[in-house]
Design a protein around this motif. Structure first.
Motif, short mmCIF file in Angstrom:
data_model
loop_
_atom_site.label_atom_id
_atom_site.label_comp_id
_atom_site.label_asym_id
_atom_site.label_seq_id
_atom_site.Cartn_x
_atom_site.Cartn_y
_atom_site.Cartn_z
N GLU A 1 17.07 6.16 -8.94
CA GLU A 1 16.87 5.11 -9.57
C GLU A 1 16.75 3.88 -8.77
N ALA A 2 16.13 2.88 -9.14
CA ALA A 2 15.90 1.70 -8.23
C ALA A 2 17.34 1.05 -8.01
N THR A 3 17.47 0.88 -6.80
CA THR A 3 18.80 0.08 -6.55
C THR A 3 18.79 -1.57 -6.35
N GLN B 1 12.87 -2.81 -5.08
CA GLN B 1 12.59 -1.45 -5.19
C GLN B 1 11.80 -1.07 -6.64
N LEU B 2 12.25 -1.42 -7.48
CA LEU B 2 11.73 -1.06 -8.84
C LEU B 2 10.31 -1.75 -8.85
N MET B 3 10.13 -3.04 -8.61
CA MET B 3 8.85 -3.58 -8.28
C MET B 3 7.78 -2.69 -7.40
N ARG B 4 8.35 -2.24 -6.25
CA ARG B 4 7.48 -1.53 -5.28
C ARG B 4 7.08 0.03 -6.21
N SER B 5 8.09 0.47 -6.67
CA SER B 5 7.79 1.71 -7.61
C SER B 5 7.01 1.54 -8.68
N ARG B 6 6.82 0.34 -9.32
CA ARG B 6 5.76 0.13 -10.37
C ARG B 6 4.64 0.08 -9.81
N PHE B 7 4.37 -0.67 -8.83
CA PHE B 7 3.22 -0.78 -8.06
C PHE B 7 2.61 0.51 -7.75
N SER B 8 3.42 1.52 -7.24
CA SER B 8 2.90 2.77 -6.92
C SER B 8 2.55 3.32 -8.23
N ALA B 9 3.48 3.26 -9.36
CA ALA B 9 3.20 3.78 -10.66
C ALA B 9 1.79 3.42 -11.16
N PHE B 10 1.32 2.22 -10.79
CA PHE B 10 0.19 1.77 -11.17
C PHE B 10 -1.05 2.61 -10.64
N ALA B 11 -0.79 2.63 -9.17
CA ALA B 11 -1.64 3.24 -8.31
C ALA B 11 -1.96 4.63 -8.78
N ALA B 12 -0.83 5.63 -9.17
CA ALA B 12 -0.89 6.80 -9.70
C ALA B 12 -1.29 6.79 -11.04
N HIS B 13 -1.38 5.77 -11.95
CA HIS B 13 -1.65 5.94 -13.23
C HIS B 13 -0.52 6.72 -13.92
N ASP B 14 0.90 6.26 -13.87
CA ASP B 14 1.99 7.01 -14.15
C ASP B 14 2.46 6.23 -15.44
N GLU B 15 2.06 6.37 -16.51
CA GLU B 15 2.33 5.68 -17.81
C GLU B 15 3.70 5.78 -17.97
#
Length: 138
Positions: free
Chosen positions: A37-39, A43-57
């Motif tokens: 989990e994001a600490t 870290q959460l914002m960065r992981s959400r950017f990566s999720a947008f890049a990966a289309h991880d809805e």
């Protein structure tokens, strides 16, 4: 019946799109897979950017506050998220209950490059960091 284009996949050995050193599997991939989990809000914002890049809805919806979470995330299949710049943050650490992260996200839309800038708000919800909304930069 039209087929939806295959969603982008991130190779586990590729550089993580969030901009931190390391592979996708060792960085944001762990969060997307539920292995960590994001600490912090950043870290959460960065992981959400990566999720947008990966289309991880699924990850995007899971990491969105229920009061502001949409029913679905619509991706623009012509848009490729390329890199992220974190411009600043307030609070959002291990001992905080809220925080903001200002960032610039660079993308490629067809042959044109662009960037969007946002100041996102994050809260702890049931012990985990979640995205709440964005603040106006005016």
């Amino acid at each position: 019946m039209s087929r939806r284009p295959a969603k982008p996949r991130l190779s586990p050995t590729a550089a993580c799109p969030c901009g931190l050193p390391g592979t996708y599997a060792a960085c944001c991939g762990r969060l997307h897979q539920g292995q960590a989990e994001a600490t912090s809000a950043e870290q959460l914002m960065r992981s959400r950017f990566s999720a947008f890049a990966a289309h991880d809805e699924a990850y995007l919806l899971r990491s969105w506050h229920p009061d502001t979470r949409p029913a679905a995330v619509e991706f623009d299949d012509g848009l490729v998220w390329q890199r992220l710049e974190v411009l600043g943050s307030t609070e959002g650490g291990p001992f905080h209950s809220e925080g903001t992260v200002e960032f610039r996200a660079h993308y490629l839309d067809g042959r044109e490059t662009g960037a969007m800038q946002e100041n996102s708000r994050f809260l702890r919800y049931e012990g985990a960091w979640v995205y709440l909304d964005s603040l106006s930069l005016d």
